[in-house]
Design an enzyme around this catalytic site. Structure first.
Site, PDB file in Angstrom:
ATOM      1  N   TYR A  41       2.423  11.114   2.631  1.00  0.00           N
ATOM      2  CA  TYR A  41       1.760  10.393   1.547  1.00  0.00           C
ATOM      3  C   TYR A  41       1.667   8.897   1.860  1.00  0.00           C
ATOM      4  O   TYR A  41       0.618   8.268   1.679  1.00  0.00           O
ATOM      5  CB  TYR A  41       2.519  10.622   0.242  1.00  0.00           C
ATOM      6  CG  TYR A  41       1.836  10.072  -0.986  1.00  0.00           C
ATOM      7  CD1 TYR A  41       0.716  10.696  -1.519  1.00  0.00           C
ATOM      8  CD2 TYR A  41       2.329   8.935  -1.626  1.00  0.00           C
ATOM      9  CE1 TYR A  41       0.092  10.203  -2.663  1.00  0.00           C
ATOM     10  CE2 TYR A  41       1.722   8.435  -2.761  1.00  0.00           C
ATOM     11  CZ  TYR A  41       0.598   9.074  -3.268  1.00  0.00           C
ATOM     12  OH  TYR A  41      -0.017   8.582  -4.394  1.00  0.00           O
TER      13      TYR A  41
ATOM     14  N   SER B 123      -1.647   3.363  -3.253  1.00  0.00           N
ATOM     15  CA  SER B 123      -0.349   3.552  -3.908  1.00  0.00           C
ATOM     16  C   SER B 123       0.612   2.488  -3.396  1.00  0.00           C
ATOM     17  O   SER B 123       0.490   2.041  -2.246  1.00  0.00           O
ATOM     18  CB  SER B 123       0.224   4.943  -3.604  1.00  0.00           C
ATOM     19  OG  SER B 123       1.574   5.041  -4.034  1.00  0.00           O
TER      20      SER B 123
ATOM     21  N   VAL C 225     -13.242  17.210  -1.244  1.00  0.00           N
ATOM     22  CA  VAL C 225     -13.543  16.001  -0.472  1.00  0.00           C
ATOM     23  C   VAL C 225     -13.370  16.202   1.032  1.00  0.00           C
ATOM     24  O   VAL C 225     -13.854  15.393   1.827  1.00  0.00           O
ATOM     25  CB  VAL C 225     -12.685  14.805  -0.935  1.00  0.00           C
ATOM     26  CG1 VAL C 225     -13.036  14.410  -2.361  1.00  0.00           C
ATOM     27  CG2 VAL C 225     -11.192  15.078  -0.772  1.00  0.00           C
TER      28      VAL C 225
END
Length: 246
Positions: free
Chosen positions: A154, A141, A63
């Site tokens: 993250y 998330s 990606v």
């Protein structure tokens, strides 16, 4: 069969949550195109999709490679005829405390989790905006909402995904394209199964429902947001975490 005649494109579709999303959408009538950097489990996903009587095509792709993604998206439309649902699921973790985190670990997570969403969505949006229809679901998330020590890269990437979701929902709405996100909590994947039982137990204590979710729980949320049942929903984040963040 609410997705009969539709084509879904899933990134990171070889295993875990991504594979479950492929299977769920196929079970409801969609033909499936999916990509991953590692080709190993593709045959299992393809077989499962075919067992529902649907077509499946796999492309080994990264990606972060914009030119490659544009080529893959063009091939999907050529092979399957359209592109109606996009699920941006590809993602990685490279956890560490900030003062110990290497720059390459910061960049790798941002590049795949966030820039990857930009690359894929930009390529797919050209098709959806032209056809004046489509549903995009980004896998975020709960860490992108609550943050977490040792996961600054993250958390930043997933908070970014939520920002992208809300912005594109407003940008694409007048062309009939909806953009939403699903924010999973603790889900039973290879990553969570690798945690020690002590860490898993502490995590369970944070979840009011008292157990980890399954990839199928995330896939069910994706299926809902992709469907006409959610035709009046855009720019939203559906949290799937057993009540962990409130």
């Amino acid at each position: 069969m609410r997705f009969d005649g539709k084509v879904a494109f899933v990134t990171g579709g070889n295993r875990g949550i991504g594979a479950s999303i492929c299977k769920r959408l196929a079970s409801e009538g969609a033909d499936i195109a999916f990509i991953d950097r590692a080709p190993d489990p593709q045959e299992e996903v393809i077989k499962a999709v075919n067992n529902f009587g649907k077509r499946a095509v796999f492309y080994e792709a990264d990606v972060t490679d914009k030119a490659m993604i544009e080529e893959v998206v063009a091939n999907v439309v050529k092979e399957l005829g359209s592109l109606d649902i996009l699920v941006n699921n590809a993602g990685i973790t490279r956890d560490n405390l900030l003062i110990r985190m290497k720059e390459e670990d910061w960049r790798a997570v941002i590049d795949i989790n966030l820039t990857g969403v930009f690359n894929v969505t930009q390529a797919v949006a050209k098709i959806m905006l032209k056809q004046r229809s489509g549903s995009i679901i980004n896998i975020a998330s709960v860490i992108g909402i609550s943050g977490n020590a040792g996961q600054v890269n993250y958390a930043a990437s997933k908070a970014g995904v939520i920002g992208v979701t809300k912005s594109l929902a407003k940008e694409f709405a007048n062309r009939g394209v909806r953009v939403n996100a699903v924010a999973p909590g603790f889900i039973e994947t290879a990553m969570t199964k690798a945690l020690s039982e002590d860490v898993r137990e502490k995590a369970r204590q944070l979840i009011p429902l008292g157990f980890f979710g399954e990839p199928e729980d995330v896939a069910a949320a994706v299926s809902f947001l992709a469907s006409e049942d959610a035709r009046y929903i855009t720019g939203q984040v559906l949290v799937v975490d057993g009540g962990m963040i409130r």
